[in-house]
Enzyme design. Structure first.
Site, mmCIF file in Angstrom:
data_model
loop_
_atom_site.group_PDB
_atom_site.id
_atom_site.type_symbol
_atom_site.label_atom_id
_atom_site.label_comp_id
_atom_site.label_asym_id
_atom_site.label_seq_id
_atom_site.Cartn_x
_atom_site.Cartn_y
_atom_site.Cartn_z
ATOM 1 N N GLU A 1 -0.911 -1.688 -9.657
ATOM 2 C CA GLU A 1 -0.763 -3.113 -8.979
ATOM 3 C C GLU A 1 0.191 -3.876 -9.236
ATOM 4 O OE1 GLU A 1 -2.564 -2.926 -6.567
ATOM 5 O OE2 GLU A 1 -4.231 -1.713 -6.816
ATOM 6 N N GLU B 1 0.899 -1.269 0.105
ATOM 7 C CA GLU B 1 0.070 -0.224 0.100
ATOM 8 C C GLU B 1 0.882 1.253 0.135
ATOM 9 O OE1 GLU B 1 -2.848 -0.528 -0.816
ATOM 10 O OE2 GLU B 1 -2.960 -2.683 -0.166
#
Length: 875
Positions: free
Chosen positions: A333, A311
């Site tokens: 991602e 994150e």
């Protein structure tokens, strides 16, 4: 994407002024938003995104009464109050138990397209703007958002007020919210330019723990906090520590300072995804963020560290530089997975050997999915909103990370990271596409990166490299690999530029790896003395399988197990995983996999190799789960391999032992129990029962070390009595230690009695929280005895479940867990027929993949049952 699914390009928002009034007592919220616009093309209309919101006043302020001009603004009020729902989308509510009563707090989850559910907006990643957010709430609550608080003061509603917040006073009066209650107004600093899906705010009775980090670039000290409800916050220290460690590493790698004044993390009891990279306010579920100080098990520590590092990587990949559209999701991602889970994590936890672990946890998972005809390219068209949700899969995360890892090792990690830094700096606070990345790395390396990488990103699938030995060398050939074999010509057109990572051995026995050798044609001949050792894909960095002649595979396996082998333990992991995939595809006998494992296991010392052996044997047992004689024989083989490890390692965990030792012990005990080792089962059952009687400070709790809680709960569910089952059900409600609750959920789904399985399933539907469904369902998926029951029960209750998870990420996992474990042709036919009457638009990709899995296993069983049975009987 079709034009009807995208906003017209005539208007661009530049500044949102968003005011949100939250009343947790009545689970309601209200709001207004004023949006400044740039008019790129003069016209007479504007279009924006909104869903489930009834709008009252929409006021357009423009210099012209008939045309739209730059400098126009758009102001919108809500017509009435909006309930904080439980959908885990938009601005929603979560709950906690305070002194025996359920109480609520509210937070946002906007990715990918749920900002429009909370306020009218231009909800596309390329339409960045700055945000000024104001929150009004009861005074005894805490407000959080992306930025630091600029000001906070008591708000006193005034009847008949005419100021900018007059609507607040009116609403409090009209809706019966007593004006004499104490309220406050919190204004946050204005954000940098950002996409709507990254906007975040929350309101609740939060407490926090805090730390800070010092920027290695500017020397600034910035605060870090972990927020949660009072019952959970203390378990966030480990998450906070990880953020503190990784932030300065990212800054040094990218040479770009983290731009916001703070970085918070918020844990929520109800959260759809694992965690979300909201800029300045990471949010996530308990499993992704909490570590009970009294239950510090290694697996939980790894999951939290991996997730938090991932994150934080998004603060650069996605937040500062954002993909232009969702077809380039992997730029977010894939990079966060590689940077966060491998490159940076290996710096703070080198003992975890995360790059080697990546081979099993990411690369192999990606290849298994990409070996299906129902796969898709990493970069693929996104024709509608349903497709956006489905892009958040293994390919966008794990295959993308694997392809980037291969590129990094091809050009060298230092140059790769320098190219990445160049890419980020060129697109600060802006959007990007694939070509921008390739151009930046090309600029640094002097190589044609587009030529090397284009097909890996834009084409479906990957190759198998077939090796044929001749007197003077080897002939290598690439073909698209499918889980059912080599692709037929119509699906076998792509030629990849394959970095071969070709290993040979010097005169003194040292490995020599040619990282520049590429197979960019269908076939290539390599001159080589085949009497000496060699290997393709050294280190298992390539995104492909390799098929050797049987004799060569055996030779490499035997040599790799020697003490001073030129081959690494990463090579052994790759050999086992490739062999399993090739056997499933019918390209080699399945017995070869067992022979390979047997040879490697005789002298294996690396925990990650043992883990790969365990997972491969579990895959075989899971595939043949309905052939009891083969299951029994495979269990006997597993017991012979892992039983001695349990005997030598025991059940006790030293406080400061090596992570690898902890991992091997836990894996050995778990596998031996799964294989039916009665000694191990009795030991775990005894420890489970003793641990239930513990009181604070007693020694009974020591009988169940944190790393054994999950295997003990599974044993209690599978082999225990009714009293054990009731104990597990009670543990699923444990709130002070979520890790125990998740383990107990797996225990209640490990039951062998169908009546108990039905009882558990009924409990899930009626009492379980939505965010816990995935843990229960995964447990049922792992339970061979209840797979048929579970698939049928899921379909019988499909409408209820689908409604619960409408629009959520979790529905895809639930579908796969419900059906992906089956292996009969009649199962395929029944499931396919059932969904023909259902709306599958939100999960059609994973449904096709699950159906493909069933057929592939069916063919594997039909082809290899005699082969595997004969090998097991002869061993």
């Amino acid at each position: 994407m079709a034009a009807t699914h995208r906003l017209p390009a005539n208007v661009k928002p530049t500044h949102y002024d968003l005011v949100v009034l939250t009343d947790l007592t009545q689970s309601k919220y209200f709001g207004t938003v004023t949006i400044n616009l740039d008019i790129l093309t003069e016209g007479t209309f504007i279009a924006f995104n909104v869903t489930e919101l009834i709008l009252k006043d929409a006021i357009l302020i423009s210099p012209s009464s008939t045309e739209l001009f730059t400098g126009s603004s758009f102001q919108i009020d809500r017509e009435r109050e909006w309930d904080l729902d439980d959908t885990m989308l938009g601005f929603y509510r979560s709950s906690w138990i305070n002194e025996g009563k359920e109480q609520y707090y509210a937070l946002t989850q906007f990715e990918p397209i749920s900002a429009r559910k909370a306020f009218p907006c231009w909800d596309e990643p390329q339409l960045k703007a700055i945000f000024s957010i104001t929150m009004i709430s009861r005074e005894n609550t805490v407000n959080l958002s992306n930025m630091s608080v600029a000001s906070e003061e008591t708000y006193v509603p005034v009847k008949g007020a005419t100021d900018d917040l007059a609507w607040v006073s009116r609403i409090l009066e009209e809706d019966g919210l007593q004006c004499e209650d104490k309220w406050k107004i919190t204004k946050f600093q204005t954000t940098p330019p950002m996409s709507t899906y990254l906007v975040a705010y929350a309101n609740g009775p939060f407490t926090f723990i805090e730390s800070c980090y010092k920027s290695p670039l500017s020397g600034k000290v910035k605060p870090l906090r972990f927020y949660g409800t009072p019952d959970l916050t203390f378990q966030g220290q480990y998450s906070l520590d990880v953020v503190q460690k990784v932030l300065p590493i990212y800054e040094e790698i990218f040479q770009i300072e983290y731009p916001l004044p703070k970085l918070d993390t918020l844990v929520a009891s109800a959260f759809d995804a694992g965690a979300m990279e909201n800029w300045g306010l990471i949010a996530g579920k308990a499993k992704a963020l909490l570590l009970d100080p009294n239950q510090r098990n290694l697996n939980t520590m790894k999951n939290i560290a991996t997730g938090q590092s991932h994150e934080v990587a998004h603060m650069w990949f996605g937040n500062i530089t954002t993909m232009a559209w969702w077809d380039n999701l992997y730029l977010n991602e894939g990079f966060a997975s590689l940077m966060g889970e491998v490159i940076v994590l290996s710096e703070i936890y080198p003992e975890w050997k995360v790059d080697a672990a990546f081979i099993s946890t990411a690369l192999d998972r990606a290849l298994c999915l990409d070996a299906k005809l129902s796969s898709h390219p990493i970069e693929t068209p996104v024709p509608d909103a349903h497709m956006i949700h489905q892009m958040f899969d293994v390919l966008s995360y794990k295959k993308a990370a694997s392809v980037l890892r291969m590129l990094s090792n091809f050009v060298g990690e230092d140059l790769f990271l320098k190219g990445v830094s160049t890419y980020l700096k060129a697109h600060l606070y802006d959007n990007s596409v694939t070509e921008d990345l390739w151009n930046a790395i090309s600029e640094v390396t002097g190589l044609d990166i587009t030529f090397v990488m284009d097909n890996w990103v834009k084409k479906m699938g990957f190759p198998v490299i077939t090796v044929t030995e001749t007197e003077h060398g080897i002939l290598i050939r690439q073909d698209r690999f499918l889980e059912t074999g080599i692709a037929e010509s119509k699906d076998n057109e792509t030629i990849w530029a394959v970095p071969l990572f070709f290993l040979t051995v010097s005169q003194d026995g040292k490995p020599l790896i040619d990282k520049q050798l590429i197979l960019d044609s269908r076939e290539k001949f390599i001159n080589l003395d085949v009497s000496k050792s060699y290997k393709l894909n050294a280190g298992t960095f390539g995104v492909y399988r390799v098929m050797y002649p049987t004799e060569r595979l055996t030779k490499i396996a035997l040599e790799s197990a020697q003490e001073h082998s030129p081959f690494s333990f990463q090579d052994r992991i790759g050999l086992i995983l490739d062999a399993r995939a090739l056997a499933k595809a019918g390209l080699i006998p399945t017995s070869n996999v067992l022979t390979l494992i047997n040879a490697i296991a005789k002298s294996e010392k690396e925990g990650l190799v043992w883990s790969t052996i365990a997972d491969t044997l579990e895959d075989l047992t899971s595939t043949w789960f309905e052939q009891q004689d083969i299951v029994d024989s495979l269990n006997d083989f597993r017991g012979r391999l892992f039983g001695p490890l349990v005997d030598s390692l025991g059940y006790e965990y030293a406080e400061n032992e090596l992570a690898e030792m902890t991992e091997i012990r836990t894996k050995a005990i778990s596998v031996a129990a799964e294989a039916g080792d009665k000694t191990v089962i009795n030991e775990l059952l005894m420890r489970f029962r003793a641990s239930l009687n513990n009181v604070e400070g007693s020694t009974a709790d020591l009988k169940l070390p944190p790393d054994l809680v999950r295997p003990a709960c599974i044993v209690a569910g599978r082999y225990g009595n009714r009293e054990d089952f009731e104990a597990l059900k009670a543990l699923t409600l444990e709130t002070n230690s979520p890790s125990k609750a998740w383990s107990a959920m797996h225990g209640t789904t490990a039951v062998q009695n169908i009546n108990l399985a039905q009882e558990t399933f009924d409990h899930i539907l009626t009492n379980a929280r939505e965010q816990d469904f995935v843990y229960y369902f995964h447990g049922f998926y792992l339970n061979y005895r209840t797979r048929q029951f579970f698939s049928d029960a899921f379909m019988q209750n499909f409408d209820i479940i689908a409604k619960k998870f409408e629009g959520n990420f979790a529905i895809r996992m639930l579908i796969d867990f419900a059906h992906g474990g089956l292996s009969r042709k009649e199962d395929h036919q029944k499931i396919e027929a059932f969904y023909k009457t259902k709306d599958t638009s939100k999960f059609n990709m994973v449904l096709k993949q699950s159906l493909d899995s069933i057929l592939a296993k069916h063919v594997w069983i039909k082809r290899s049952t005699s082969d595997i049975r004969d090998w097991l009987l002869a061993t």
